[in-house]
Motif scaffolding. Structure first.
Motif, PDB file in Angstrom:
ATOM      1  N   ALA A 117      69.920  24.999  28.041  1.00 19.93           N
ATOM      2  CA  ALA A 117      69.412  26.295  28.485  1.00 19.93           C
ATOM      3  C   ALA A 117      70.020  27.414  27.640  1.00 19.93           C
ATOM      4  O   ALA A 117      71.223  27.473  27.441  1.00 19.93           O
ATOM      5  CB  ALA A 117      69.745  26.525  29.949  1.00 19.93           C
ATOM      6  N   ILE A 118      69.141  28.273  27.158  1.00 17.98           N
ATOM      7  CA  ILE A 118      69.577  29.459  26.428  1.00 17.98           C
ATOM      8  C   ILE A 118      69.222  30.658  27.294  1.00 17.98           C
ATOM      9  O   ILE A 118      68.056  30.881  27.608  1.00 17.98           O
ATOM     10  CB  ILE A 118      68.898  29.565  25.057  1.00 17.98           C
ATOM     11  CG1 ILE A 118      69.233  28.338  24.207  1.00 17.98           C
ATOM     12  CG2 ILE A 118      69.328  30.851  24.342  1.00 17.98           C
ATOM     13  CD1 ILE A 118      68.486  28.277  22.896  1.00 17.98           C
ATOM     14  N   ILE A 119      70.234  31.417  27.698  1.00 17.83           N
ATOM     15  CA  ILE A 119      70.045  32.592  28.535  1.00 17.83           C
ATOM     16  C   ILE A 119      70.066  33.823  27.648  1.00 17.83           C
ATOM     17  O   ILE A 119      70.984  34.010  26.839  1.00 17.83           O
ATOM     18  CB  ILE A 119      71.155  32.710  29.615  1.00 17.83           C
ATOM     19  CG1 ILE A 119      71.289  31.401  30.402  1.00 17.83           C
ATOM     20  CG2 ILE A 119      70.884  33.892  30.527  1.00 17.83           C
ATOM     21  CD1 ILE A 119      70.028  30.966  31.129  1.00 17.83           C
ATOM     22  N   VAL A 120      69.032  34.661  27.783  1.00 16.92           N
ATOM     23  CA  VAL A 120      68.955  35.908  27.023  1.00 16.92           C
ATOM     24  C   VAL A 120      68.928  37.082  27.989  1.00 16.92           C
ATOM     25  O   VAL A 120      68.571  36.939  29.159  1.00 16.92           O
ATOM     26  CB  VAL A 120      67.719  35.951  26.095  1.00 16.92           C
ATOM     27  CG1 VAL A 120      67.800  34.878  25.037  1.00 16.92           C
ATOM     28  CG2 VAL A 120      66.434  35.832  26.873  1.00 16.92           C
ATOM     29  N   GLU A 121      69.343  38.219  27.492  1.00 19.21           N
ATOM     30  CA  GLU A 121      69.388  39.440  28.296  1.00 19.21           C
ATOM     31  C   GLU A 121      68.601  40.529  27.589  1.00 19.21           C
ATOM     32  O   GLU A 121      68.775  40.735  26.376  1.00 19.21           O
ATOM     33  CB  GLU A 121      70.838  39.869  28.482  1.00 19.21           C
ATOM     34  CG  GLU A 121      71.018  41.115  29.303  1.00 19.21           C
ATOM     35  CD  GLU A 121      72.483  41.459  29.451  1.00 19.21           C
ATOM     36  OE1 GLU A 121      73.026  41.162  30.518  1.00 19.21           O
ATOM     37  OE2 GLU A 121      73.075  41.999  28.495  1.00 19.21           O
ATOM     38  N   HIS A 122      67.742  41.217  28.337  1.00 18.75           N
ATOM     39  CA  HIS A 122      67.000  42.351  27.776  1.00 18.75           C
ATOM     40  C   HIS A 122      67.987  43.492  27.592  1.00 18.75           C
ATOM     41  O   HIS A 122      68.709  43.871  28.516  1.00 18.75           O
ATOM     42  CB  HIS A 122      65.865  42.754  28.722  1.00 18.75           C
ATOM     43  CG  HIS A 122      64.859  43.643  28.081  1.00 18.75           C
ATOM     44  ND1 HIS A 122      64.982  45.003  28.077  1.00 18.75           N
ATOM     45  CD2 HIS A 122      63.728  43.356  27.397  1.00 18.75           C
ATOM     46  CE1 HIS A 122      63.959  45.534  27.438  1.00 18.75           C
ATOM     47  NE2 HIS A 122      63.175  44.548  27.006  1.00 18.75           N
ATOM     48  N   LYS A 123      68.049  44.053  26.403  1.00 19.86           N
ATOM     49  CA  LYS A 123      69.068  45.062  26.080  1.00 19.86           C
ATOM     50  C   LYS A 123      68.952  46.333  26.902  1.00 19.86           C
ATOM     51  O   LYS A 123      69.962  46.929  27.261  1.00 19.86           O
ATOM     52  CB  LYS A 123      69.002  45.417  24.594  1.00 19.86           C
ATOM     53  CG  LYS A 123      69.448  44.307  23.681  1.00 19.86           C
ATOM     54  CD  LYS A 123      69.315  44.732  22.228  1.00 19.86           C
ATOM     55  CE  LYS A 123      69.702  43.641  21.270  1.00 19.86           C
ATOM     56  NZ  LYS A 123      69.501  44.049  19.867  1.00 19.86           N
ATOM     57  N   SER A 124      67.739  46.770  27.219  1.00 18.80           N
ATOM     58  CA  SER A 124      67.600  48.064  27.891  1.00 18.80           C
ATOM     59  C   SER A 124      67.760  47.996  29.402  1.00 18.80           C
ATOM     60  O   SER A 124      68.317  48.909  29.999  1.00 18.80           O
ATOM     61  CB  SER A 124      66.254  48.707  27.545  1.00 18.80           C
ATOM     62  OG  SER A 124      65.197  47.922  28.030  1.00 18.80           O
ATOM     63  N   ASP A 125      67.290  46.928  30.041  1.00 20.67           N
ATOM     64  CA  ASP A 125      67.370  46.898  31.506  1.00 20.67           C
ATOM     65  C   ASP A 125      68.344  45.868  32.068  1.00 20.67           C
ATOM     66  O   ASP A 125      68.598  45.826  33.262  1.00 20.67           O
ATOM     67  CB  ASP A 125      65.987  46.701  32.139  1.00 20.67           C
ATOM     68  CG  ASP A 125      65.309  45.410  31.738  1.00 20.67           C
ATOM     69  OD1 ASP A 125      65.995  44.476  31.277  1.00 20.67           O
ATOM     70  OD2 ASP A 125      64.069  45.337  31.885  1.00 20.67           O
ATOM     71  N   GLY A 126      68.906  45.001  31.215  1.00 19.37           N
ATOM     72  CA  GLY A 126      69.894  44.035  31.664  1.00 19.37           C
ATOM     73  C   GLY A 126      69.336  42.811  32.369  1.00 19.37           C
ATOM     74  O   GLY A 126      70.106  41.952  32.802  1.00 19.37           O
ATOM     75  N   ASN A 127      68.015  42.699  32.492  1.00 16.29           N
ATOM     76  CA  ASN A 127      67.425  41.519  33.133  1.00 16.29           C
ATOM     77  C   ASN A 127      67.685  40.294  32.277  1.00 16.29           C
ATOM     78  O   ASN A 127      67.643  40.351  31.050  1.00 16.29           O
ATOM     79  CB  ASN A 127      65.917  41.697  33.334  1.00 16.29           C
ATOM     80  CG  ASN A 127      65.600  42.696  34.413  1.00 16.29           C
ATOM     81  OD1 ASN A 127      66.396  42.936  35.310  1.00 16.29           O
ATOM     82  ND2 ASN A 127      64.429  43.293  34.334  1.00 16.29           N
ATOM     83  N   ARG A 128      67.948  39.163  32.947  1.00 15.94           N
ATOM     84  CA  ARG A 128      68.227  37.917  32.232  1.00 15.94           C
ATOM     85  C   ARG A 128      67.075  36.939  32.402  1.00 15.94           C
ATOM     86  O   ARG A 128      66.438  36.888  33.450  1.00 15.94           O
ATOM     87  CB  ARG A 128      69.523  37.307  32.733  1.00 15.94           C
ATOM     88  CG  ARG A 128      70.720  38.145  32.312  1.00 15.94           C
ATOM     89  CD  ARG A 128      72.008  37.457  32.565  1.00 15.94           C
ATOM     90  NE  ARG A 128      73.092  38.257  31.996  1.00 15.94           N
ATOM     91  CZ  ARG A 128      74.316  37.840  31.871  1.00 15.94           C
ATOM     92  NH1 ARG A 128      74.638  36.627  32.265  1.00 15.94           N
ATOM     93  NH2 ARG A 128      75.227  38.619  31.351  1.00 15.94           N
ATOM     94  N   TYR A 129      66.868  36.147  31.360  1.00 15.91           N
ATOM     95  CA  TYR A 129      65.773  35.192  31.314  1.00 15.91           C
ATOM     96  C   TYR A 129      66.250  33.909  30.647  1.00 15.91           C
ATOM     97  O   TYR A 129      67.226  33.919  29.899  1.00 15.91           O
ATOM     98  CB  TYR A 129      64.602  35.749  30.500  1.00 15.91           C
ATOM     99  CG  TYR A 129      64.096  37.085  30.961  1.00 15.91           C
ATOM    100  CD1 TYR A 129      63.116  37.178  31.938  1.00 15.91           C
ATOM    101  CD2 TYR A 129      64.595  38.263  30.424  1.00 15.91           C
ATOM    102  CE1 TYR A 129      62.644  38.405  32.373  1.00 15.91           C
ATOM    103  CE2 TYR A 129      64.127  39.493  30.841  1.00 15.91           C
ATOM    104  CZ  TYR A 129      63.155  39.564  31.815  1.00 15.91           C
ATOM    105  OH  TYR A 129      62.693  40.776  32.243  1.00 15.91           O
TER     106      TYR A 129
END
Length: 80
Positions: free
Chosen positions: A2-14
């Motif tokens: 699993a690779i977890i990424v974070e949206h830079k502007s809102d901090g949501n993780r996917y």
């Protein structure tokens, strides 16, 4: 893996599903001349496919996300 990424502007993780490359080509006819005076627009975008906690798949621009972890370890831990 699993690779977890974070949206830079809102901090949501996917969870990262994979990379993509969006290309487009749009043609708009001229108001008076029709197809004779048409204008075309082309371009491309670097995208990543992600999934949220609800299982919904979406696309984000790759420059707007950062990798938080790979298999529970930070990128720095994998590279050191």
């Amino acid at each position: 893996m699993a690779i977890i990424v974070e949206h830079k502007s809102d901090g949501n993780r996917y969870v990262l599903i994979g990379p993509g490359y969006g290309m487009y080509h749009a043609v708009k006819p001229h108001v008076v001349l029709g197809n004779w005076g048409r204008s075309a627009e082309t371009g491309s975008q670097k995208l990543v496919s992600v999934v949220n906690e609800a299982g919904e798949i979406g696309w984000l621009q790759s420059e707007n996300v950062r990798v938080v972890s790979v298999d529970g370890l930070s990128p720095a831990e994998h590279l050191s």
